[in-house]
Structures are given as C-alpha cells and as structure tokens.
Design a protein around this motif. Structure first.
Motif, short mmCIF file in Angstrom:
data_model
loop_
_atom_site.label_atom_id
_atom_site.label_comp_id
_atom_site.label_asym_id
_atom_site.label_seq_id
_atom_site.Cartn_x
_atom_site.Cartn_y
_atom_site.Cartn_z
N ARG A 1 -12.02 3.06 -4.61
CA ARG A 1 -11.24 1.96 -4.03
C ARG A 1 -12.05 1.15 -3.03
NH1 ARG A 1 -5.78 2.41 -4.75
NH2 ARG A 1 -5.87 0.19 -4.31
N HIS B 1 -8.61 -2.70 -1.90
CA HIS B 1 -7.66 -3.49 -1.13
C HIS B 1 -8.34 -4.70 -0.49
CE1 HIS B 1 -4.57 -0.01 -0.58
NE2 HIS B 1 -4.76 -0.36 -1.83
N ARG C 1 -5.94 -5.97 -6.39
CA ARG C 1 -6.09 -5.23 -5.13
C ARG C 1 -5.25 -3.96 -5.08
NH1 ARG C 1 -4.38 -9.13 -0.62
NH2 ARG C 1 -4.79 -7.25 0.64
N TYR C 2 -4.15 -3.94 -5.83
CA TYR C 2 -3.23 -2.80 -5.77
C TYR C 2 -2.96 -2.26 -7.17
CZ TYR C 2 -2.23 -4.46 -1.05
OH TYR C 2 -2.33 -4.87 0.25
N GLY D 1 0.81 -1.21 0.00
CA GLY D 1 0.00 0.00 0.00
C GLY D 1 0.85 1.26 0.00
#
Length: 225
Positions: free
Chosen positions: A177, A202, A117-118, A63
């Motif tokens: 997000r 995430h 997720r990223y 992150g």
C-alpha cells in the motif's frame, strides 16, 4: 398516513404498500413526516443488503470502511473528506459496512481516483429511490469494501512473505500500500522489495517519494562501499 406506519414496530423489509407510502411521503411531504419516512426507507435499504442503521449512526471515513474498522489511523478524521452529499453510514456486526450518498452529480474522475486509492467499490444503484433527495434528480451512490481486491492484496502479501521469509502479513500489506518505508530484501537489506505502493496507495505521491528516496539512499551506500 405515514404516521400510522411509523407508530407501529416496523420489521424490514417494507411491504409493497408500505414502501409506496413511504416513498410518496418522502417526495411530497415536509417536516417530521418526511423525516420519518426517509428513516424507514433507509432502514429498509440496509436490511435488504444485510446492513444495520444504528439509532444514532456514527460516521466513519473511507479508510475505516475499507478496513471495516471502528478505529481511525493517523491522518484520518473519521468522516469522509471527499464531499459526498447526504451520506448514510451503515454497519454490520458493529463494524463499518457501507456508505450510501445522494449526489446530484456523479464525478466519474473523482470516483476513478478514489478507486485507485482505496480497496472500495463505488456503484450507482438505480433500483432504489434516493430517499434523501427524491424527485430532485439525485442518485444513490453505494460505497462498500471491494472484497476481491482485498483478497488479492492479502494473497500478494502472503506470496512475498513466503518468498523472502521475513516480515508479517501486516508489514507486507503496508509495503504494497506504500505505507511507511519499504520492506528490504537482499544481503543486509540492500534494496527495496518489489511492489512497494503498487496496490491502492492512499497517498500515491508520498509513496513514490518514499520509494525514490530509499532507492537513492541504498545506491549511495552501495557506491560508498
């Protein structure tokens, strides 16, 4: 001997003969000589990509790398929890720039999940030796921010802000997000704005749960009226 190479002030990139000597030492030597040669190769690789390897590298999580931030957020521990083998942490202008790992086996399913997720790129670099596990079949896994997807996120956040004339760009990024509760639109904030959790959330499961909960609560309010 790599001792002679390590004692002088080395300015990357390594010369061809220096590179060959360092690689040979990493593959066949042990102890201090191997460690020093691996450090030279790590610095050389960073230099070739515009990154710096600090004297005392500090770790950071995925992150932080995505945000290029030195600060952790709630739930982050400042270290990758995905089990990357022998990670090296590079910086640029004092901020996280890349993580280079040395996996013996690349789990494509794991990487596919992390890409969802990223906003990061996960690439195997076959042009440079995996210096921390040379000769053992390891690969060089390079993780960097995906600037194209980050720009697309910012553009969509700007579009939603312009469309609904409310909220900050940061709030719309969080909405896309799936972080926190959805942005609301319509009369008296009657329903969730489109796109909640649609761009690399995430935690996809929690984002879906939040969206479903909010949608059900707004429907109940509407029926009560």
């Amino acid at each position: 001997m790599v001792y002679d190479l390590a004692q002088r002030v080395t300015v990357p990139p390594l010369l061809k003969a220096e590179f060959a000597k360092a690689r040979d030492t990493v593959e066949h030597a042990r102890g201090w000589r191997r460690h020093q040669a691996a450090r030279l190769l790590a610095e050389d690789y960073g230099y070739r990509n515009g990154w710096r390897l600090p004297a005392r590298p500090l770790s950071f999580c995925l992150g932080q790398l995505e945000r290029r931030s030195n600060q952790t957020r709630r739930g982050e521990i400042g270290y990758p929890q995905e089990g990357f083998e022998k990670p090296i942490f590079y910086r640029a202008d004092g901020r996280p720039a890349a993580i280079v790992a040395h996996p013996y086996h690349v789990d494509e399913r794991q990487l596919a999940g992390l890409r969802e997720r990223y906003l990061l790129r996960f690439e195997i670099d076959a042009t440079y030796p995996a210096w921390l596990a040379l000769g053992l079949g390891a690969k060089l896994l390079v993780i960097t921010p995906d600037d194209e997807r980050i720009a697309a996120l910012d553009a969509e956040a700007g579009r939603l802000q312009h469309t609904y004339l409310k909220g900050s760009l940061a709030a719309w990024r969080a909405h896309l997000r799936g972080e926190g509760m959805p942005m609301t639109v319509g009369r008296r904030g009657g329903h969730a704005a489109p796109g909640f959790g649609s761009i690399a959330p995430h935690d996809p499961e929690r984002a879906a749960e939040r969206a479903a909960f909010f949608q059900s609560s707004t429907l109940q309010k509407g029926s009560a009226r």
